[in-house]
Design a protein around this motif. Sequence first.
Motif, PDB file in Angstrom:
ATOM      1  N   GLU A 187       0.368  -1.156  -0.779  1.00 45.46           N
ATOM      2  CA  GLU A 187      -0.163  -0.273  -0.440  1.00 45.46           C
ATOM      3  C   GLU A 187       1.380   1.667  -0.337  1.00 45.46           C
ATOM      4  OE1 GLU A 187      -2.872   0.233  -0.346  1.00 45.46           O
ATOM      5  OE2 GLU A 187      -4.155  -2.189   0.522  1.00 45.46           O
ATOM      6  N   PRO A 188       0.234   2.633  -0.388  1.00 46.62           N
ATOM      7  CA  PRO A 188      -1.523   2.250  -1.650  1.00 46.62           C
ATOM      8  C   PRO A 188      -1.219   2.038  -2.694  1.00 46.62           C
ATOM      9  CG  PRO A 188       0.002   4.511  -1.589  1.00 46.62           C
ATOM     10  CD  PRO A 188       1.130   3.523  -1.177  1.00 46.62           C
ATOM     11  N   THR A 189       0.034   1.781  -3.129  1.00 48.14           N
ATOM     12  CA  THR A 189       0.164   1.500  -4.594  1.00 48.14           C
ATOM     13  C   THR A 189      -0.911   0.273  -4.956  1.00 48.14           C
ATOM     14  OG1 THR A 189       1.781   1.894  -5.016  1.00 48.14           O
ATOM     15  CG2 THR A 189       1.086   0.400  -6.597  1.00 48.14           C
ATOM     16  N   LEU A 190      -0.738  -0.572  -3.949  1.00 48.15           N
ATOM     17  CA  LEU A 190      -1.570  -1.596  -4.159  1.00 48.15           C
ATOM     18  C   LEU A 190      -3.186  -1.905  -4.366  1.00 48.15           C
ATOM     19  CD1 LEU A 190      -2.201  -4.890  -3.860  1.00 48.15           C
ATOM     20  CD2 LEU A 190      -2.302  -4.905  -1.660  1.00 48.15           C
ATOM     21  N   SER A 191      -4.101  -0.614  -3.675  1.00 51.05           N
ATOM     22  CA  SER A 191      -4.761  -0.087  -3.548  1.00 51.05           C
ATOM     23  C   SER A 191      -5.772   0.327  -4.903  1.00 51.05           C
ATOM     24  CB  SER A 191      -5.254   0.414  -2.251  1.00 51.05           C
ATOM     25  OG  SER A 191      -5.708  -0.482  -1.336  1.00 51.05           O
ATOM     26  N   HIS A 192      -4.045   0.338  -5.603  1.00 55.29           N
ATOM     27  CA  HIS A 192      -4.399   1.564  -6.072  1.00 55.29           C
ATOM     28  C   HIS A 192      -4.058   0.903  -7.975  1.00 55.29           C
ATOM     29  CE1 HIS A 192      -5.878   5.108  -4.514  1.00 55.29           C
ATOM     30  NE2 HIS A 192      -5.469   4.913  -3.614  1.00 55.29           N
ATOM     31  N   ILE A 193      -3.641  -0.260  -8.517  1.00 54.89           N
ATOM     32  CA  ILE A 193      -3.442  -0.798  -9.438  1.00 54.89           C
ATOM     33  C   ILE A 193      -4.842  -0.281 -10.488  1.00 54.89           C
ATOM     34  CG2 ILE A 193      -3.214  -2.551 -11.075  1.00 54.89           C
ATOM     35  CD1 ILE A 193      -0.436  -1.829  -9.117  1.00 54.89           C
ATOM     36  N   ASP A 194      -5.540  -0.851 -10.382  1.00 55.29           N
ATOM     37  CA  ASP A 194      -6.651  -0.514 -11.618  1.00 55.29           C
ATOM     38  C   ASP A 194      -6.807   0.579 -12.338  1.00 55.29           C
ATOM     39  OD1 ASP A 194      -7.374  -3.080 -11.567  1.00 55.29           O
ATOM     40  OD2 ASP A 194      -8.041  -3.268 -10.461  1.00 55.29           O
ATOM     41  N   ASP A 195      -7.299   2.265 -10.727  1.00 57.63           N
ATOM     42  CA  ASP A 195      -7.244   3.042 -10.961  1.00 57.63           C
ATOM     43  C   ASP A 195      -6.251   4.249 -11.610  1.00 57.63           C
ATOM     44  OD1 ASP A 195      -6.823   3.121  -8.439  1.00 57.63           O
ATOM     45  OD2 ASP A 195      -7.571   4.902  -8.286  1.00 57.63           O
ATOM     46  N   SER A 214       9.050   0.920  -1.086  1.00 55.92           N
ATOM     47  CA  SER A 214       8.067   2.329  -0.836  1.00 55.92           C
ATOM     48  C   SER A 214       6.340   1.718  -2.734  1.00 55.92           C
ATOM     49  CB  SER A 214       8.258   3.530  -1.179  1.00 55.92           C
ATOM     50  OG  SER A 214       7.900   4.047  -2.797  1.00 55.92           O
ATOM     51  N   TYR A 215       6.509   0.452  -2.881  1.00 52.86           N
ATOM     52  CA  TYR A 215       5.710   0.276  -3.577  1.00 52.86           C
ATOM     53  C   TYR A 215       5.880  -1.360  -3.646  1.00 52.86           C
ATOM     54  CZ  TYR A 215       8.689   1.657  -7.402  1.00 52.86           C
ATOM     55  OH  TYR A 215       9.296   2.303  -8.347  1.00 52.86           O
TER      56      TYR A 215
END
Length: 500
Positions: free
Chosen positions: A362-370, A393-394
């Motif tokens: 996180e936070p990249t994990l939760s924003h892969i799609d968008d 960091s990601y």
Amino acid sequence: MEISCKRFGNLINSSYLCSQTLDIMKNVHIIINKVSILLLMVIAVLICTATITACAGHDDEIIKKKETPNVIDDDDDDGDDDGDDNGNGKDDDGGNGDGNGDGGNGDGNGDGNGDGGDGNGDGGDGNGGDDGGGIKAYITDTLVYTRNPLLTNLTNYNFVYPSTDPFGNEVMLSGTITVNRRVLSDKRGDGLVLYNHYTVFKDEECPSKGYLDIPGLLNTTLSSNRLIVISPDYYGFGETADKMQAYCIPTANAHASVDALIAARQLLKKGGFEWDEDELLNVGYSQGGQTAIAVLRLIDEQYPDIHITRTLAGGGPYDMGETYRQFLKGDKTGMPSTIISVLLAYNEYFRLGLPRSSMFIEPTLSHIDDWLLSKKLNVLQIDNKVGSKGLGSYIAPDLFDLDSEVSRKVMNALNSESLCQGWRLRQGENVLLVHHTKDAIVPIENTQNLYEFLQAQGTGNVELQTVNFLSLGIGQINHVTGAAAFLTYINRWIRQHYGY
């Protein structure tokens, strides 16, 4: 050999004043990246506000804009079509082996498909040959540049063509053919250029969308000569924008490019265009440089009737495994979006079966799609959202341990796509490699490894040019200035070769 700072400075002229003034940025990181993008646009004498509009009432009646895409009528071909309205059939004088079966790539796995392994094979150039049958390529739109006076002499023909996806399944891909006013008027060019675009994440930035920013620089510059430029979108853009792009998977992208070349030749011939068929340039920078070398490998191995005059490749990740190891060792990259996209693409198309949580945190994990898969953001926008150049960091901790199961799967896939092993240059091939010595996006070890590999074969004429100006070591600047130098080498060679 290195290009000098003085020579680079001569490229910068008053066109800089025409560029848009940078907006006030929130932080230094954004400013640096914006300046690097602006720099390359200035060098190529482009204005980023240039737009394209659909051609209305265009006087060209040879290749027309099609309101509803249709298969190009080839009743005037040498053969007689036996297929249906969708082009599923056989041309008596063309074809691959047993007659193309369904889709112009043989029967999918048999005689017409060469080795039946990668879905493309060597049967009839992968599209039923220049005059073969099967599903046909067709023009979808005719586009002209209307705003920028430097570009109004260019016309794009967007087209859709049969190829294969990264799994080897039949698919229709898209690309564009660019000609200038002289070529359009005379219906004749001096040769073809296969332009392999470099990294884009926003669908609007692919060639068939008429994007005039960074991905279109070489296309636009080369089309200013009497050359016809063919630019594939690659799988995951344009016609296949709903799919994950095959990012930095050279084998898949090479098939997309070679199939685009073959299809474009068919369309140009049907449109009455002529060119010197012995003249074919194969060019690309960054991801496009990787694709250009993969195209060279594919043609040398499977297409004996296609001759490349010269391959010009710059700043490419030719050794994917070594590139990734370098990034892990330094725990940083100048473009986080590329690392994330490589992991996503290789996990998807090599069927590694890794959950995202094993690769990202996180936070990249939760924003892969968008952030990435939506294809609504460009490189800089994604990098700014990731917010750090440090891989830690990601990227998940297991990927830093090369002995972990996750790392082993990833590295095996990356190593399998290395262009620095397992193939041989055709006798007499001409190759120019260009790389910035301080490139923070694609380490120069890639080009050094490829150069040594190709030189050791002794079958081709391979030249290496290194660049070492504006070595600021920040953001994307060294990678961008490397692209600027690459452009000068291309233009210099074209002027010398064609006498422009």
